[in-house]
Design an enzyme around this catalytic site. Sequence first.
Site, PDB file in Angstrom:
ATOM      1  N   GLY A 194      72.347  20.001   2.677  1.00 31.14           N
ATOM      2  CA  GLY A 194      71.976  18.916   4.239  1.00 31.14           C
ATOM      3  C   GLY A 194      72.346  19.890   5.420  1.00 31.14           C
ATOM      4  N   HIS A 214      74.793  18.111   7.084  1.00 26.92           N
ATOM      5  CA  HIS A 214      75.586  18.320   7.631  1.00 26.92           C
ATOM      6  C   HIS A 214      76.493  19.415   7.053  1.00 26.92           C
ATOM      7  CE1 HIS A 214      76.776  14.506   8.912  1.00 26.92           C
ATOM      8  NE2 HIS A 214      76.749  14.025   7.824  1.00 26.92           N
ATOM      9  N   HIS A 245      81.879  14.157   2.333  1.00 28.84           N
ATOM     10  CA  HIS A 245      81.202  13.421   3.586  1.00 28.84           C
ATOM     11  C   HIS A 245      82.620  12.661   3.627  1.00 28.84           C
ATOM     12  CE1 HIS A 245      78.618  11.200   6.197  1.00 28.84           C
ATOM     13  NE2 HIS A 245      78.337  12.377   6.103  1.00 28.84           N
TER      14      HIS A 245
END
Length: 120
Positions: A73, A75, A9
């Site tokens: 998720g 993303h 991330h």
Amino acid sequence: MKAIILFGHGARDARWREPFDRLADLWKAQYPNTPVELAFLEMMAPSLEEAVGSLASKGAAQISVVSVFFGQGGHLCNDFPVLLQACQAKYPQIALSATTAVGEDLAVLQAIVDFAARAL
């Protein structure tokens, strides 16, 4: 040549990256003939496109992107496919593939259980 990108991330705090650097170092020690790059979705460099470009310049023909996320998720389901598609368009000579989130793998989950058990 085959190569790998460890994709995370990203965060504002530079310390967040430290485990990713250690992960890349472990890869290099165990698979020295398969190049590895880190890449981040946001807030850190390099980006996925920059990592693909770096590996392309080293002669990579196949790149597997390992999603170092705990779960699938928004993303990974929404943002990542767009980034991967843009990389494929920019580097059509490279076969790009991607894994599911590492947290979806039973062996990874078991490693976490083992880690937690050592805390007892």
